[in-house]
Scaffold this active site. Structure first.
Site, PDB file in Angstrom:
ATOM      1  CG  HIS A 274      19.434 -30.130  28.981  1.00 51.61           C
ATOM      2  ND1 HIS A 274      19.155 -29.612  30.227  1.00 51.61           N
ATOM      3  CD2 HIS A 274      18.320 -29.908  28.239  1.00 51.61           C
ATOM      4  CE1 HIS A 274      17.933 -29.106  30.228  1.00 51.61           C
ATOM      5  NE2 HIS A 274      17.409 -29.282  29.035  1.00 51.61           N
TER       6      HIS A 274
ATOM      7  CG  ASP B 279      14.232 -27.683  30.101  1.00 46.11           C
ATOM      8  OD1 ASP B 279      13.109 -27.155  29.919  1.00 46.11           O
ATOM      9  OD2 ASP B 279      14.865 -28.263  29.209  1.00 46.11           O
TER      10      ASP B 279
ATOM     11  CB  SER C  41      19.938 -31.854  32.559  1.00 45.99           C
ATOM     12  OG  SER C  41      20.961 -30.962  32.215  1.00 45.99           O
TER      13      SER C  41
END
Length: 338
Positions: free
Chosen positions: A49, A141, A22
């Site tokens: 992401h 995540d 991310s």
């Protein structure tokens, strides 16, 4: 998608690397790819992401830093060794028996694409043949997906938190998978070169819960009767669809999932609730301001003095409530999130 991995000629060789990241993950991935050889004998499937606009040119921007071919993943695309497949915008990227899946399932941890579905698919279809890599990023995540992959025999490697721009995601994975390797960014490429191509064990039976969660994300006919076996009903509602959430105890992780497929770590649920509450307060503020103005307008057009005063008093009470909402919003804006 709940069958075990194939037993073809490469079934006992590590031939797949799944990567998640991310914030700060793009720079880490670029550095990693620049160090991997052109004859890297495994397929690499990547979910980072990124804003939609960034996704559109993601593969192109990485190409100049990689000796391996890079392409944006396409549904049904065969998975070839020595290539890098990048998740595009607004679709979960997952691995099938010998090809890629793109599915517009519900957001997981407030993202689509999310890392957990990719790693979970590797758990189902690759198991010991897969290595999962978690790069720099905020929140957590990937931790649940890494735990799923580890449970089916896959190896987990995380970018050492000390070498990340944002250590939350690697640290969450280390907490979820104590056996994960903690590797400095500069050593990640060499570690992967050592791991891929090596012989590995046969994959055993995939745990039921991992297969079920993959079916939910893949929109493959799961039902509430089956889904409720994943956990117990919680007192919380889904911030995205307002459905009831099931609470799932996954080793050291506490997770939540609703029957339409939205999934959250406990941190992601807190973040989503904050955003939903913020939106609700601003909606209430807008409604109060509009309501006050409408009541004043009615009062101005009313000839009866008593009715006019009643309406003006009601408008004043709404104005006072509006000021109270403004104070609540202002107070919240200065408070740190949990």
């Amino acid at each position: 998608m709940t069958t075990v991995c194939s037993t073809g000629p490469d079934a006992n060789v590590v031939d797949t690397v799944v990567v998640g990241g991310s914030a700060g993950g793009f720079n880490a991935l670029r550095a990693l790819l620049s160090e991997l050889p052109a004859d890297f004998p495994a397929a690499m499937v990547v979910c980072l992401h990124q804003p939609v606009q960034a996704h559109l040119r993601f593969a192109e921007s990485l190409a100049s830093h990689s000796r391996m071919p890079i392409e944006t993943a396409e549904d049904g695309r065969a998975i070839d060794p020595g290539k890098v497949y990048i998740a595009g915008p607004d679709r979960h990227l997952m691995i099938g028996a010998d090809h890629l899946h793109l599915r517009r399932g519900a957001h997981e941890n407030n993202f689509r694409p999310a890392i957990d579905p990719l790693f979970r698919s590797a758990a189902v279809y690759r198991g010991p043949r897969a290595v999962g890599v978690i790069l720099s990023g905020l929140m957590d995540d990937g931790a649940a997906g890494a735990r799923a992959l580890s449970r089916t025999g896959g190896q987990i490697v995380v970018q050492s938190p000390e070498t990340t721009e944002f250590p939350d995601m690697p640290q969450a994975t280390l907490d979820a998978v104590p056996s994960a390797r903690d590797v400095a960014l500069g050593d990640l490429a060499a570690t992967l070169v050592d791991l891929v191509g090596a012989s590995c064990a046969d994959q055993g039976k995939v745990p039921w819960d991992i297969g079920m969660e993959l079916k939910i994300t893949s929109l493959e006919g799961s039902d509430m009767e089956s889904e409720r076996k994943l956990g117990t009903l919680s007192p919380f509602n889904c911030p995205h669809c307002n459905g009831v959430l099931w609470e799932i105890e996954d080793g050291p992780l506490t997770r939540f999932r609703c029957h339409t497929g939205h999934a959250y770590s406990i941190q992601a649920l807190n973040d989503a609730q904050e955003e939903a509450l913020d939106a609700g307060l601003f909606n209430a503020l807008r409604a109060h301001r509009g309501r006050a103005e409408l009541v004043r307008k009615i009062a101005r057009s009313t000839r009866n003095k008593t009715s006019r005063k009643t309406l003006e008093a009601r408008a004043e009470r709404i104005r006072e409530d509006t000021e109270l909402l403004e104070r609540i919003i202002t107070r919240r804006s200065g408070a740190p999130r949990a």
